[in-house]
Design an enzyme around this catalytic site. Structure first.
Site, PDB file in Angstrom:
ATOM      1  N   LYS A  87       0.947  -1.654  -0.030  1.00 41.99           N
ATOM      2  CA  LYS A  87      -0.327  -0.329   0.241  1.00 41.99           C
ATOM      3  C   LYS A  87       1.039   1.620  -0.096  1.00 41.99           C
ATOM      4  O   LYS A  87       2.093   1.619   1.275  1.00 41.99           O
ATOM      5  CB  LYS A  87      -1.020  -0.156   1.342  1.00 41.99           C
ATOM      6  CG  LYS A  87      -2.261   1.190   0.853  1.00 41.99           C
ATOM      7  CD  LYS A  87      -2.689   0.319   2.527  1.00 41.99           C
ATOM      8  CE  LYS A  87      -3.797   1.289   2.067  1.00 41.99           C
ATOM      9  NZ  LYS A  87      -5.030   0.882   3.746  1.00 41.99           N
TER      10      LYS A  87
HETATM   11  C1  E4P Z   1      -7.785   2.306   3.721  1.00 43.41           C
HETATM   12  O1  E4P Z   1      -7.545   1.184   3.229  1.00 43.41           O
HETATM   13  C2  E4P Z   1      -7.871   2.493   4.881  1.00 43.41           C
HETATM   14  O2  E4P Z   1      -7.384   1.853   5.774  1.00 43.41           O
HETATM   15  C3  E4P Z   1      -9.106   3.528   5.598  1.00 43.41           C
HETATM   16  O3  E4P Z   1     -10.133   3.109   4.714  1.00 43.41           O
HETATM   17  C4  E4P Z   1      -9.434   4.608   5.699  1.00 43.41           C
HETATM   18  O4  E4P Z   1     -10.242   4.774   7.095  1.00 43.41           O
HETATM   19  P1  E4P Z   1     -11.691   5.743   7.979  1.00 43.41           P
HETATM   20  O5  E4P Z   1     -11.338   7.212   7.674  1.00 43.41           O
HETATM   21  O6  E4P Z   1     -12.038   5.592   8.663  1.00 43.41           O
HETATM   22  O7  E4P Z   1     -10.114   5.630   8.926  1.00 43.41           O
END
Ligand code: E4P
Length: 216
Positions: A87
């Site tokens: 990622k």
């Molecule tokens: C995406 O892969 C992120 O880990 C995540 O969805 C972020 O979510 P949040 O806005 O609830 O922190």
């Protein structure tokens, strides 16, 4: 649409996996920190533990923000298991790193995407998945699902192979709306997944069936 769970909590990952509908996992540094995982060895072991539960893509995020650092870190993460997806944040060096991983056969998830332009760049670099954060967009009084729809339409029109992974999901309704506009994947907290089960008429109907079943 595939279902990923957005957590580093092993109990929640097992619970979603036991439902039989889980296709993968996404994590990020905040979610890993929440589980109290500290140090390189513990991080690596935690990803191994997740990969042992779920037979599907597991997104592991780099912490470096420069090209060389992201490539070095991503190579180590990708070596943990074939299902690891590296990622990478949507920044200039991140795009270069995604291109490097694409050329070297390593899967990537481009994270922190908040616009169609960013999603086009990620797809041009060959990202396997792109993660628009719809909950955070809603928090700033825009419609995050509209962005998912726009990116799906652009990718279809242009023939991009990058999958649209709706992230920052906050509710069961987000999941339903993302399915409606053609997201390839939704990554959700466990509460949003189990929230899909709920309907008061189901509870009332079941209570009635159980009461009548006593007369059988
Ligand atoms: C995406 O892969 C992120 O880990 C995540 O969805 C972020 O979510 P949040 O806005 O609830 O922190």
């Amino acid at each position: 649409m595939r279902f990923f769970i957005d957590t580093a909590n092993l109990d929640q990952i097992k619970e979603a996996h036991d439902l039989g509908i889980l296709d993968g996992v996404t994590t990020n540094p905040s979610l890993m920190a929440k589980e109290g995982i500290k140090g390189q060895d513990a991080i690596m072991q935690h990803y191994r533990d997740i990969c042992a539960i779920v037979d599907g893509p597991v997104s592991a995020e780099v912490i470096s923000t420069d090209f060389e650092g992201m490539v070095a870190e991503g190579k180590k993460l990708a070596a943990i298991h074939d299902n690891i997806v590296v990622k990478i944040p949507m920044i200039k060096d991140g795009i270069k790193a995604i291109k490097w991983f694409t050329d070297n056969g390593i899967q990537t998830n481009c994270t922190l995407v908040f616009s169609a332009g960013q999603a086009i760049l990620a797809a041009k670099a060959g990202a396997t998945m792109v993660s628009p954060f719809i909950g955070r967009i809603d928090d700033s009084s825009w419609d995050g699902v509209k962005l998912i729809e726009q990116i799906v339409n652009i990718y279809n029109a242009q023939g991009f192979m990058t999958e649209v992974l709706a992230a920052s999901i906050r509710s069961p309704l987000h999941i339903v709306r993302c399915a409606e506009v053609g997201a390839d994947i939704c990554t959700c907290p466990l509460s949003s997944i189990t929230g899909l089960l709920k309907h008061p008429l189901t509870d009332l109907g079941l209570a009635q069936f159980m009461a009548d079943a006593k007369n059988l």
